[in-house]
Design a protein around this motif. Structure first.
Motif, mmCIF file in Angstrom:
data_model
loop_
_atom_site.group_PDB
_atom_site.id
_atom_site.type_symbol
_atom_site.label_atom_id
_atom_site.label_comp_id
_atom_site.label_asym_id
_atom_site.label_seq_id
_atom_site.Cartn_x
_atom_site.Cartn_y
_atom_site.Cartn_z
ATOM 1 N N LEU A 110 -4.024 1.651 5.037
ATOM 2 C CA LEU A 110 -4.794 0.578 5.661
ATOM 3 C C LEU A 110 -5.388 0.979 7.005
ATOM 4 O O LEU A 110 -6.215 0.243 7.551
ATOM 5 C CB LEU A 110 -3.894 -0.647 5.860
ATOM 6 N N CYS A 111 -4.970 2.111 7.515
ATOM 7 C CA CYS A 111 -5.322 2.483 8.891
ATOM 8 C C CYS A 111 -6.798 2.856 9.009
ATOM 9 O O CYS A 111 -7.316 3.671 8.247
ATOM 10 C CB CYS A 111 -4.454 3.649 9.358
ATOM 11 N N LYS A 130 -1.148 9.043 -4.641
ATOM 12 C CA LYS A 130 -0.535 8.091 -3.719
ATOM 13 C C LYS A 130 -0.665 6.671 -4.253
ATOM 14 O O LYS A 130 0.286 5.874 -4.168
ATOM 15 C CB LYS A 130 -1.210 8.199 -2.349
ATOM 16 N N ALA A 131 -1.823 6.339 -4.814
ATOM 17 C CA ALA A 131 -2.018 5.010 -5.391
ATOM 18 C C ALA A 131 -1.058 4.791 -6.556
ATOM 19 O O ALA A 131 -0.493 3.700 -6.721
ATOM 20 C CB ALA A 131 -3.470 4.845 -5.839
ATOM 21 N N ASN A 132 -0.860 5.821 -7.386
ATOM 22 C CA ASN A 132 0.096 5.709 -8.494
ATOM 23 C C ASN A 132 1.511 5.472 -7.969
ATOM 24 O O ASN A 132 2.277 4.683 -8.540
ATOM 25 C CB ASN A 132 0.064 6.980 -9.345
ATOM 26 N N ARG A 164 3.668 -6.386 1.508
ATOM 27 C CA ARG A 164 3.315 -5.211 2.296
ATOM 28 C C ARG A 164 2.880 -4.066 1.376
ATOM 29 O O ARG A 164 1.871 -3.394 1.627
ATOM 30 C CB ARG A 164 4.511 -4.757 3.145
ATOM 31 N N ILE A 165 3.635 -3.858 0.295
ATOM 32 C CA ILE A 165 3.305 -2.771 -0.634
ATOM 33 C C ILE A 165 1.973 -3.063 -1.331
ATOM 34 O O ILE A 165 1.143 -2.167 -1.512
ATOM 35 C CB ILE A 165 4.433 -2.590 -1.660
ATOM 36 N N ALA A 202 -3.694 -1.745 -2.184
ATOM 37 C CA ALA A 202 -5.115 -2.106 -2.188
ATOM 38 C C ALA A 202 -5.911 -1.136 -1.323
ATOM 39 O O ALA A 202 -7.023 -0.724 -1.689
ATOM 40 C CB ALA A 202 -5.282 -3.542 -1.692
ATOM 41 N N GLY A 203 -5.349 -0.760 -0.169
ATOM 42 C CA GLY A 203 -6.032 0.194 0.699
ATOM 43 C C GLY A 203 -6.229 1.538 0.031
ATOM 44 O O GLY A 203 -7.317 2.139 0.119
#
Length: 558
Positions: free
Chosen positions: A346-347, A363-365, A403-404, A409-410
């Protein structure tokens, strides 16, 4: 006595089978149309077509054998007629200056032997459309298609002035007491040609269709193509599946022959990567050429690209999934905004290039697996008759789930944007001269592989990702790798190792080693391996000593 004529229906059937022009069907020669048919022909045959709009001589398209049967039945009907004109040879289209030799018309219909007029097959065509329209409700298609309608004279199908024209015609009907209606449609007999070409183009090249079926040039074939949007959607899904499976198969074969990083995985954080070298040589050019992005929620806010340019990347750290301009130390405002440190998905200061795409997808997986497991835990707890969590604990679990989900989504947004950028660069829309080294993902012409729906295929994909990017392994996937490792050991007779309480340091590495041995020992393809892992009986078809090398050889153990 009046004898019914099958000319119109036979003409329409032949045109629907072959895509030939109706005029050339009308003028087929009764003596030669089946001269190239042999006794061995049962499914397909050559139809001797003695006229054509563009060709200079007769030609022979390949047709369904049903066409020959239809035309032979037409010849049988012709043989019933004893009119003198039926014994005469005629000029094509009654034109004495035609380039074609005289013809003994198969479709002779009038006393002088001439074929039936165009109006005959046109009337039959409308009748067929009307009949087909009537059965559409029985096949649940009535709401989707309207082929034709019954209309009075001067009123066309879907005529915008239909109401006024019908009222005027109705007044005329009141005088005579008879209102004539006819089937009207925008679908003409020439549409049969479109239908045939559009069907064959789904599995044959245009050159073959034109040469062997319709007699057209490739350009004309493409002109006649009109594909169903539903077919296109299905074909896109099928092509995606085929490309994905080829990608898995190629990666598996390379993965099984040597302990190396599969080609589609790029280590953008490597000190000798193209990205790292390019950043050191020309920062500004690299940020542009590599399609670098920063995801910013508030327009006008400072982002990672701004910081890199301002600081000249003095404190930048190259990670697997991003470049951090703050040396992996989160600024206080970022920690406050996202309620914790190291939420890189998200950063706004995280900078990602197209070479980060494989790691970003992994990372998305990882986050997807964690989110799925946490959701299952919450759902199971809420559905349990015996509560295992207090309300406060469930609230904390739900907060963690939120949070996860936010960070997933990011990562997904970054993945989509980077892949769009990669496609644009690969397509040549970025025509800049490469001042720095080109991105590895472009040089290798790598494409994003869709997440497979098959659980075994997904496990193999994640196995490769987790070996290349060990920090992107989720607890859930680590457990699955260990379970697969133990299952393989147990089914090859190595029960002590399979049921050992000792936890492996790297289940993914050990699992990959076992799979590599299986592939090498049995020369397995990708499909073989998937089937082997999915069904127990496939494992049992192999002798234990053939699946994996024996352990403890030399001390009497197996």
């Amino acid at each position: 006595m009046l004898l019914p004529q099958p000319h119109g229906l036979n003409n329409i059937l032949v045109s629907l089978y072959t895509g030939l022009r109706n005029n050339h069907i009308q003028w087929l020669d009764a003596k030669t149309f089946d001269c190239r048919v042999t006794e061995e022909d049962r499914l397909f045959a050559k139809l001797h077509t003695n006229t054509d709009k563009t060709k200079k001589s007769a030609w022979e398209p390949h047709v369904n054998f049903r066409v020959i049967e239809i035309l032979r039945s037409q010849k049988e009907w012709r043989g019933l007629i004893n009119w003198p004109g039926f014994k005469e040879l005629l000029y094509y289209n009654n034109n004495e200056k035609t380039k074609w030799p005289k013809i003994f018309p198969l479709f002779s219909a009038v006393a002088d032997g001439r074929p039936h007029p165009d109006s005959r097959y046109e009337r039959t065509w409308r009748a067929v459309l009307g009949s087909f329209q009537a059965i559409l409700p029985d096949i649940d298609e009535a709401s989707n298609f309207r082929l034709c309608s019954l209309e009075p004279p001067y009123v066309e199908f879907l005529d915008v002035d239909a109401k006024a024209k019908k009222e005027k015609y109705g007044l005329e009907c009141n005088e005579t007491g008879v209102c004539l209606l006819d089937v009207k449609s925008k679908i003409t007999p020439h549409s049969a040609r479109v239908s045939v070409v559009s069907q064959f183009i789904t599995f044959l090249p245009a050159e073959m269709i034109g040469t062997y079926i319709t007699g057209q040039t490739p350009a004309t074939v493409h002109h006649y193509v009109k594909l169903d949007p539903e077919f296109l959607e299905i074909e896109q899904v099928h092509q995606s599946m085929v490309l994905r499976e080829r990608a898995y198969r190629n990666e598996l074969e390379a993965f099984a022959t040597a302990p190396r990083v599969p080609d589609r995985f790029i280590r953008a954080d490597d000190v000798n990567s193209h990205l790292a070298k390019s950043l050191r040589s020309n920062l500004d050019e690299t940020l542009t050429s590599y399609g670098c992005i920063s995801i910013v929620l508030n327009e006008g806010s400072t982002n990672g690209l701004d910081v890199l340019r301002e600081t000249r990347a003095a404190y930048a750290v190259e990670n697997k999934t991003e470049i951090c301009p703050y040396a992996n130390h989160c600024p206080p405002e970022v920690v406050k905004m996202w309620r914790g440190p190291h939420r890189c998905g998200l950063c706004q200061y995280a900078v990602r290039s197209v070479d980060h795409l494989p790691a970003v997808a992994a990372k998305a997986n990882q986050f997807d697996e964690i989110l799925f497991a946490l959701t299952e835990k919450i759902v199971a707890a809420m559905n349990s008759d015996d509560p295992r969590y207090s309300d406060a604990e469930l609230d904390r679990l739900e907060e963690e789930r939120l949070r996860i989900g936010e960070e997933l989504a990011g990562w997904k947004v970054s993945e989509e944007v980077l892949d769009a950028t990669r496609c644009r660069i690969a397509a040549g829309e970025e025509t800049r001269r490469w001042v720095v080294q080109a991105p590895e993902i472009i040089l290798q012409d790598l494409q994003r592989v869709a997440v497979p729906s098959n659980a075994t295929a997904y496990l193999l994909q994640r196995l490769q990702e987790c070996i290349v990017y060990p920090t992107l392994e989720s607890p859930q996937m680590r457990a699955k790798f260990d379970l697969l490792r133990r299952s393989l050991l147990a089914r090859t007779g190595r029960l002590d190792e399979a049921f050992s309480f000792a936890a492996p340091v790297s289940p993914a590495e050990e699992c990959a080693g076992l799979l590599r041995s299986m592939v090498e020992a049995n020369t397995l393809t990708y499909d073989d391996l998937v089937n082997l892992l999915e069904r127990d009986q496939h494992l049992q078809n192999f002798a234990p000593t053939h699946l994996l090398p024996e352990s403890g050889v030399g001390n009497g153990e197996k």
